[in-house]
Scaffold this active site. Sequence first.
Site, short mmCIF file in Angstrom:
data_model
loop_
_atom_site.label_atom_id
_atom_site.label_comp_id
_atom_site.label_asym_id
_atom_site.label_seq_id
_atom_site.Cartn_x
_atom_site.Cartn_y
_atom_site.Cartn_z
CE LYS A 130 -3.80 -2.01 2.73
NZ LYS A 130 -4.91 -1.74 1.80
NE ARG A 169 -10.87 -9.77 -2.22
CZ ARG A 169 -11.15 -8.79 -3.07
NH1 ARG A 169 -11.44 -9.05 -4.34
NH2 ARG A 169 -11.14 -7.54 -2.67
#
Length: 499
Positions: free
Chosen positions: A275, A349
């Site tokens: 990130k 996920r």
Amino acid sequence: MSVQPTIAFAPLQMPGTGTLVILAGTEGTLPSDVAPDVADAVQKAIGVAKFKGKELSSVEAIAPAGSSLERIIVVGTAGDKPFGEEEWLRLGGTIAGGTKGEGPVTVWGDGGATTATPRDLATIGLGILLRAYKFDRYKSKKSTPGEEAEAETSRTYTIASATPDEAREAFVAAQALADGVILSRDLVNEPANVLTTTEYASRIEALASDGLEIEVLDEARMAELKMRALLGVAQGSPMPPRLCIMRWNGGADGEAPVAFVGKGVIFDTGGVSIKPAAGMDEMKGDMGGSAAVVGLMRALAGRKAKVNAIGVVGLVENAVDGNAQRPGDIVTAMSGTTIEVLNTDAEGRLVLADALWYTQERFKPKFMVNLATLTGAIIVALGNHHAGLFSNNDELADRLLAAGLETGEKVWRMPLGKEYDKMIEGKFADIKNIGNGRAAGATTAAQFLQRFVNDVPWAHLDVAGTAMGSPANEYNQSWASGFGVRLLNKLVEDHYEAR
């Protein structure tokens, strides 16, 4: 940590000292049983301020001569519709916010625009507790040179009404709910160097004292179960992964449980798909979904909910080292589905894939609700005022929508569909962990999760915009909101508990 207020209940009787809070109705009408000298003083203040009793507006009056009261505050309750649960909660928060300082506070619980039931009075108390929350555990306590800092003392709020015994009884559940929300906030607010995966698991194990049955699966056990999706996320961190199972057995023996599953990424660097530095500190809150599940399970146990419930949280750190998962890696989930990992920052996920499959396979629940700070895309779509709701079951979705409106933890239903399913078809594996570019990012994440729920009624709540950094309100001034605890408690209470 800051000391929480004490909430008490008493019959209607004018206090001798401290602060008096009076609830006013339409046009600032006052309760008929307020002492005449107090009513006169308040009426003068109302006239000067042109106070109309508008919902959550307030005016302060000077205590009458000869009174030992320190302050009199009038709070309006006249809105467009009668108060519901969130309005009573906001009222409690408004009272706590307007009575900062020391000394006792008495809330005159009768006389508002809407007649307060015992449960409503208890909800005022809940609002006071949630507004008073502060996460200041790492702040040095200021003191006078040469003297020790004085310890904080608990401030007492007494809610006076014609039904104090019934309100006190209703507050037992409200206190349990407050404990759950505060636990959830604490977990999200903690820094990741303190709340490691193992420390998090230890705090969950401590909830056995509340009556929960706790089981913790370590890395070796998850490897035996072939949870390669979850383990792949964890492999770049020295913090070992954990899968924590919480059970509350408050329903009938053998009755299928309700199940809640949470993403517990204690810190998310993004992995190799790292990130940007700006704002990465907030990724300590990437376990906000799991914190809601833990807080909910504590609340259910605390109020002895008449339901069988399962809470499952997958705890990992998504870090970067030479052993970290790479873009292009292929992992096999517990279900046997192969997954092409194209972006290591789409890790939540992968954790939920194995946690959901494990939950439905082992516990055969009535339904599953998972919570996750899953996508930035849901913030683009809904901002910070609604969580995204995706579901394969209309009844469950409708119940969540209704619970959200009542509690103020609002959700907005988003689409699922076969056309979105095609967007996650893999080139080298069964599926891939991202869609095609930025389009429908929140939905493709939900479509991914749906692959691991089998035929169980299921809902996915994307709480990326609501679990942390959401706008402050009357009952939350914290970076971490505890979003989801009250929502799911309401869902269980209204539809799944034995009557």
